[in-house]
Motif scaffolding. Structure first.
Motif, PDB file in Angstrom:
ATOM      1  N   PHE A   6       0.832  -1.198   0.000  1.00  0.00           N
ATOM      2  CA  PHE A   6       0.000   0.000   0.000  1.00  0.00           C
ATOM      3  C   PHE A   6       0.867   1.248   0.000  1.00  0.00           C
ATOM      4  CE2 PHE A   6      -2.788   3.146   2.137  1.00  0.00           C
ATOM      5  CZ  PHE A   6      -3.837   3.118   1.238  1.00  0.00           C
ATOM      6  N   THR A   8       0.247   5.708  -0.170  1.00  0.00           N
ATOM      7  CA  THR A   8      -0.711   6.812  -0.171  1.00  0.00           C
ATOM      8  C   THR A   8      -0.011   8.097   0.271  1.00  0.00           C
ATOM      9  OG1 THR A   8      -2.860   7.555   0.653  1.00  0.00           O
ATOM     10  CG2 THR A   8      -1.458   6.389   2.212  1.00  0.00           C
ATOM     11  N   GLU A  13      -5.564   7.721   5.817  1.00  0.00           N
ATOM     12  CA  GLU A  13      -5.772   6.477   5.081  1.00  0.00           C
ATOM     13  C   GLU A  13      -4.725   5.434   5.494  1.00  0.00           C
ATOM     14  OE1 GLU A  13      -7.378   6.585   0.759  1.00  0.00           O
ATOM     15  OE2 GLU A  13      -5.202   6.387   0.647  1.00  0.00           O
ATOM     16  N   ILE A  17      -5.299   1.654   7.317  1.00  0.00           N
ATOM     17  CA  ILE A  17      -4.787   0.385   6.787  1.00  0.00           C
ATOM     18  C   ILE A  17      -3.843  -0.265   7.803  1.00  0.00           C
ATOM     19  CG2 ILE A  17      -3.350  -0.650   4.987  1.00  0.00           C
ATOM     20  CD1 ILE A  17      -6.183   0.175   4.048  1.00  0.00           C
ATOM     21  N   LYS A  18      -3.006   0.522   8.430  1.00  0.00           N
ATOM     22  CA  LYS A  18      -2.069   0.010   9.434  1.00  0.00           C
ATOM     23  C   LYS A  18      -2.829  -0.695  10.560  1.00  0.00           C
ATOM     24  CE  LYS A  18       1.566   1.660  12.576  1.00  0.00           C
ATOM     25  NZ  LYS A  18       1.078   1.381  13.899  1.00  0.00           N
ATOM     26  N   LEU A  20      -5.924  -1.855  10.517  1.00  0.00           N
ATOM     27  CA  LEU A  20      -6.625  -3.014   9.964  1.00  0.00           C
ATOM     28  C   LEU A  20      -5.708  -4.229   9.910  1.00  0.00           C
ATOM     29  CD1 LEU A  20      -9.059  -4.283   8.339  1.00  0.00           C
ATOM     30  CD2 LEU A  20      -7.887  -3.461   6.306  1.00  0.00           C
ATOM     31  N   LEU A  21      -4.509  -4.044   9.360  1.00  0.00           N
ATOM     32  CA  LEU A  21      -3.578  -5.158   9.224  1.00  0.00           C
ATOM     33  C   LEU A  21      -3.085  -5.653  10.583  1.00  0.00           C
ATOM     34  CD1 LEU A  21      -1.499  -3.992   6.124  1.00  0.00           C
ATOM     35  CD2 LEU A  21      -3.467  -5.533   6.186  1.00  0.00           C
ATOM     36  N   TYR A  30       5.852   0.432   8.485  1.00  0.00           N
ATOM     37  CA  TYR A  30       5.188   1.680   8.115  1.00  0.00           C
ATOM     38  C   TYR A  30       6.294   2.688   7.812  1.00  0.00           C
ATOM     39  CZ  TYR A  30       2.098   5.770   8.784  1.00  0.00           C
ATOM     40  OH  TYR A  30       1.374   6.928   8.639  1.00  0.00           O
ATOM     41  N   SER A  58      -3.329  -7.773   0.950  1.00  0.00           N
ATOM     42  CA  SER A  58      -3.927  -7.156  -0.245  1.00  0.00           C
ATOM     43  C   SER A  58      -5.434  -7.359  -0.269  1.00  0.00           C
ATOM     44  CB  SER A  58      -3.303  -7.746  -1.513  1.00  0.00           C
ATOM     45  OG  SER A  58      -1.941  -7.397  -1.595  1.00  0.00           O
ATOM     46  N   ILE A  61      -7.013  -5.030   2.307  1.00  0.00           N
ATOM     47  CA  ILE A  61      -6.986  -3.648   1.826  1.00  0.00           C
ATOM     48  C   ILE A  61      -8.069  -3.442   0.778  1.00  0.00           C
ATOM     49  CG2 ILE A  61      -5.608  -1.962   0.524  1.00  0.00           C
ATOM     50  CD1 ILE A  61      -3.118  -3.224   1.988  1.00  0.00           C
ATOM     51  N   TYR A  64     -11.340  -3.167   2.532  1.00  0.00           N
ATOM     52  CA  TYR A  64     -11.417  -1.872   3.237  1.00  0.00           C
ATOM     53  C   TYR A  64     -11.945  -0.786   2.317  1.00  0.00           C
ATOM     54  CZ  TYR A  64      -9.691   2.257   5.768  1.00  0.00           C
ATOM     55  OH  TYR A  64      -9.588   3.465   6.421  1.00  0.00           O
TER      56      TYR A  64
END
Length: 68
Positions: A6, A8, A13, A17-18, A20-21, A30, A58, A61, A64
């Motif tokens: 990912f 961005t 955002e 994602i961070k 979530l994973l 990161y 993936s 994401i 998401y």
């Protein structure tokens, strides 16, 4: 070996994602390559995971962004 999953320019955002994973138990790296002098105008944020977790990350994401 770490694989990029990912990229961005949005810190919000990237943090979504961070989290979530991490909630799914995926260890990540990161990398904030933004220029702090220009608040989000230059550079990007990259999230990398181990290649064994790349497919799962993936998929998460993709899911998401389907919710938005």
């Amino acid at each position: 070996m770490l694989e990029k999953v990912f990229t961005t320019q949005s810190k919000i955002e990237a943090m979504g994602i961070k989290h979530l994973l991490e909630e799914e138990g995926i260890e990540l790296q990161y990398i904030d390559k933004t220029d702090r002098s220009y608040a989000g105008l230059f550079g990007y944020i990259e999230i990398r995971v181990d290649e064994s977790d790349k497919e799962k990350a993936s998929s998460l994401i993709d899911s998401y962004f389907e919710k938005e």
